[in-house]
Write a protein that holds these residues in place. Structure first.
Motif, PDB file in Angstrom:
ATOM      1  N   THR A  69       0.860  -1.180   0.000  1.00 20.20           N
ATOM      2  CA  THR A  69       0.000   0.000   0.000  1.00 20.20           C
ATOM      3  C   THR A  69       0.894   1.227   0.000  1.00 20.20           C
ATOM      4  OG1 THR A  69      -1.695  -1.195   1.243  1.00 20.20           O
ATOM      5  CG2 THR A  69      -1.847   1.188   1.240  1.00 20.20           C
ATOM      6  N   TYR A  71       1.254   5.335   0.690  1.00 19.46           N
ATOM      7  CA  TYR A  71       0.673   6.482   1.395  1.00 19.46           C
ATOM      8  C   TYR A  71       0.787   7.722   0.527  1.00 19.46           C
ATOM      9  CZ  TYR A  71       0.505   3.442   5.405  1.00 19.46           C
ATOM     10  OH  TYR A  71       0.213   2.391   6.234  1.00 19.46           O
ATOM     11  N   CYS A  72      -0.219   8.575   0.593  1.00 17.62           N
ATOM     12  CA  CYS A  72      -0.283   9.739  -0.296  1.00 17.62           C
ATOM     13  C   CYS A  72       0.906  10.681  -0.125  1.00 17.62           C
ATOM     14  CB  CYS A  72      -1.592  10.490  -0.101  1.00 17.62           C
ATOM     15  SG  CYS A  72      -1.828  11.150   1.547  1.00 17.62           S
ATOM     16  N   ASP A  73       1.556  10.668   1.020  1.00 19.58           N
ATOM     17  CA  ASP A  73       2.703  11.550   1.245  1.00 19.58           C
ATOM     18  C   ASP A  73       4.045  10.812   1.210  1.00 19.58           C
ATOM     19  OD1 ASP A  73       2.360  10.111   3.579  1.00 19.58           O
ATOM     20  OD2 ASP A  73       2.442  11.854   4.910  1.00 19.58           O
ATOM     21  N   GLU A  74       4.025   9.611   0.673  1.00 16.68           N
ATOM     22  CA  GLU A  74       5.232   8.776   0.634  1.00 16.68           C
ATOM     23  C   GLU A  74       6.221   9.294  -0.413  1.00 16.68           C
ATOM     24  OE1 GLU A  74       6.087   3.972   0.547  1.00 16.68           O
ATOM     25  OE2 GLU A  74       4.044   4.729   0.719  1.00 16.68           O
ATOM     26  N   VAL A  93      -3.507   3.636  -3.069  1.00 14.58           N
ATOM     27  CA  VAL A  93      -2.992   4.794  -2.342  1.00 14.58           C
ATOM     28  C   VAL A  93      -4.004   5.152  -1.260  1.00 14.58           C
ATOM     29  CG1 VAL A  93      -2.268   7.209  -2.516  1.00 14.58           C
ATOM     30  CG2 VAL A  93      -1.845   5.634  -4.423  1.00 14.58           C
ATOM     31  N   VAL A  94      -3.496   5.346  -0.043  1.00 17.81           N
ATOM     32  CA  VAL A  94      -4.343   5.725   1.087  1.00 17.81           C
ATOM     33  C   VAL A  94      -3.728   6.923   1.795  1.00 17.81           C
ATOM     34  CG1 VAL A  94      -5.208   3.372   1.448  1.00 17.81           C
ATOM     35  CG2 VAL A  94      -3.202   4.146   2.709  1.00 17.81           C
ATOM     36  N   ASP A  95      -4.563   7.626   2.573  1.00 17.50           N
ATOM     37  CA  ASP A  95      -3.991   8.667   3.423  1.00 17.50           C
ATOM     38  C   ASP A  95      -3.477   7.994   4.701  1.00 17.50           C
ATOM     39  OD1 ASP A  95      -6.162   8.313   5.196  1.00 17.50           O
ATOM     40  OD2 ASP A  95      -7.107  10.199   4.647  1.00 17.50           O
ATOM     41  N   ARG A  96      -2.922   8.764   5.609  1.00 21.89           N
ATOM     42  CA  ARG A  96      -2.327   8.187   6.830  1.00 21.89           C
ATOM     43  C   ARG A  96      -3.356   7.567   7.773  1.00 21.89           C
ATOM     44  NH1 ARG A  96       2.857   6.576   6.664  1.00 21.89           N
ATOM     45  NH2 ARG A  96       3.900   7.920   5.168  1.00 21.89           N
ATOM     46  N   TYR A 100      -9.074   5.306   1.514  1.00 22.77           N
ATOM     47  CA  TYR A 100      -8.733   5.050   0.110  1.00 22.77           C
ATOM     48  C   TYR A 100      -8.756   6.339  -0.716  1.00 22.77           C
ATOM     49  CZ  TYR A 100      -9.381   3.292  -4.662  1.00 22.77           C
ATOM     50  OH  TYR A 100      -9.265   3.050  -6.002  1.00 22.77           O
ATOM     51  N   MET A 101      -7.702   6.528  -1.519  1.00 21.91           N
ATOM     52  CA  MET A 101      -7.614   7.700  -2.388  1.00 21.91           C
ATOM     53  C   MET A 101      -7.586   7.320  -3.864  1.00 21.91           C
ATOM     54  SD  MET A 101      -5.051  10.064  -0.188  1.00 21.91           S
ATOM     55  CE  MET A 101      -5.544  11.535  -1.082  1.00 21.91           C
ATOM     56  N   VAL A 104      -2.294   3.959  -8.056  1.00 20.59           N
ATOM     57  CA  VAL A 104      -1.246   4.527  -8.890  1.00 20.59           C
ATOM     58  C   VAL A 104      -0.659   3.370  -9.695  1.00 20.59           C
ATOM     59  CG1 VAL A 104       0.610   4.310  -7.169  1.00 20.59           C
ATOM     60  CG2 VAL A 104       0.779   6.036  -8.957  1.00 20.59           C
TER      61      VAL A 104
END
Length: 123
Positions: A69, A71-74, A93-96, A100-101, A104
């Motif tokens: 998985t 993370y959106c800020d990875e 892609v997920v937020d912290r 679910y976002m 990719v």
């Protein structure tokens, strides 16, 4: 354009989504939109035309864990390592908080990278 599914819904609901999609992988969420796994079309294919199972089986019966998985800020180096290690072409892609976002794709990343290289080489 990955159509998300709710894990406690029926096989009939899954078949409806599959019939309108050209994907072979579907993200599965809980009712709060937290990502919980994926369903692969190949795992459903054997029962998707058996109408007797439409309301006795559920999406969760086909649920698999993702190979990774994101993370959106990875950081991008970490994202690329996950693609390399898992050999996946699409990752969720997920937020912290696990919401679910989207997905990719490795091919989109490479296309974007090529565009960036072209821009830099023309400057």
């Amino acid at each position: 354009d990955f159509e998300p599914l709710i894990g406690d819904r029926s096989l009939a609901d899954l078949v409806k989504v599959i019939s309108k999609s050209d994907r072979n992988v579907y993200p599965v969420l809980d009712h709060e939109r937290h990502y919980i796994g994926i369903v692969f079309l190949n795992d459903v294919r054997g029962v998707m035309f058996d109408r007797d199972k439409y309301y006795t089986m559920h999406i969760s019966d086909f649920l698999k864990a993702s190979p990774a998985t994101i993370y959106c800020d990875e950081k991008m180096d970490s994202v690329m390592e996950k693609f390399e290690v898992t050999n996946a072409w699409n990752l969720p892609v997920v937020d912290r908080n696990g919401v679910y976002m989207g997905f990719v794709s490795k091919s989109k990343i490479f296309s974007s990278y090529r565009e960036q290289l072209q821009q830099v080489s023309h400057e």
